[in-house]
Scaffold this active site. Structure first.
Site, PDB file in Angstrom:
ATOM      1  CG  HIS A  32      72.083  -3.326  48.338  1.00  0.00           C
ATOM      2  ND1 HIS A  32      71.793  -4.723  47.415  1.00  0.00           N
ATOM      3  CD2 HIS A  32      71.636  -2.346  47.910  1.00  0.00           C
ATOM      4  CE1 HIS A  32      70.673  -4.444  46.787  1.00  0.00           C
ATOM      5  NE2 HIS A  32      71.259  -2.744  46.559  1.00  0.00           N
TER       6      HIS A  32
ATOM      7  CE  LYS B 182      62.570   0.986  39.986  1.00  0.00           C
ATOM      8  NZ  LYS B 182      63.988   0.905  40.374  1.00  0.00           N
TER       9      LYS B 182
ATOM     10  NE  ARG C 241      75.819   0.973  41.963  1.00  0.00           N
ATOM     11  CZ  ARG C 241      74.751   0.134  41.853  1.00  0.00           C
ATOM     12  NH1 ARG C 241      74.648  -1.155  42.293  1.00  0.00           N
ATOM     13  NH2 ARG C 241      73.671   1.297  41.434  1.00  0.00           N
TER      14      ARG C 241
ATOM     15  CB  SER D  15      69.750  -5.242  42.491  1.00  0.00           C
ATOM     16  OG  SER D  15      70.682  -5.459  43.406  1.00  0.00           O
TER      17      SER D  15
END
Ligand code: ADP
Length: 164
Positions: free
Chosen positions: A18, A42, A91, A129
């Site tokens: 990040h 979430k 990514r 993460s």
């Protein structure tokens, strides 16, 4: 009109991946807002306030970036903030489908806001993460994945018995 961008995400927690995107993108805009999501569907390791604070504490001194919290649609926040761009990081191919769908959804919600995708640095392409939390849970070393403040915050959270 000032060029403004929002970089939305969970940042649970902030990683070097990040941070790399933020450092590369911030100089391209008059203002970059890191938008920490507080989604009710979430579950997070850190509260939204804690995640935002870890972003702030991870930023190099002198880098002008705003950090804000939001629990709605990114395009709604962007419109209110007069931001014309949404930044996302990519990514691997596995990110592509989700990012593509989200960019198209945001485009259909507000055609004036453009999503810009930035590729990760190869050395950070494995950092997520979710993986950071998994590694932490098993006692692995996080120092190559996240800033020192985040290493300390994760250790403190785990010591308190918070499950990941
Ligand atoms: P979200 O829950 O919205 O995916 P994340 O915090 O996981 O939030 O990610 C926010 C953004 O940062 C996403 O666009 C994600 O693809 C990107 N990102 C996450 N990890 C990396 C990394 N290692 N390199 C580059 N971009 C990344």
């Amino acid at each position: 009109m000032p060029k403004k961008a929002v970089y939305p995400g969970s940042f649970d927690p902030m990683t070097f991946g990040h941070l790399d995107i933020i450092e590369r993108v911030a100089p391209m805009f008059d203002e970059l807002i890191v938008l920490v999501a507080q989604s009710h569907s979430k579950s997070y390791l850190f509260s939204a306030e804690e995640r935002a604070q870890l972003v702030r504490d991870s930023l190099p001194k002198g880098l002008k970036v705003k950090v804000d919290l939001f629990d709605g649609l990114t395009v709604d926040y962007a419109k209110k903030a007069s931001a014309q761009f949404i930044i996302r990081g990519l990514r691997a191919m596995s990110d592509f489908e989700n990012e593509f769908a989200m960019a198209n959804m945001n485009k259909s919600l507000n055609a004036k806001i453009e999503t810009l995708v930035v590729f990760t640095k190869p050395e950070y392409s494995h950092i997520a993460s979710r993986m950071v939390k998994e590694v932490a849970h098993h006692g692995g070393d996080l120092s190559q994945m996240v800033p020192d403040v985040v290493v300390a915050a994760v250790a403190k959270k785990l010591k308190r018995g918070k499950s990941i």
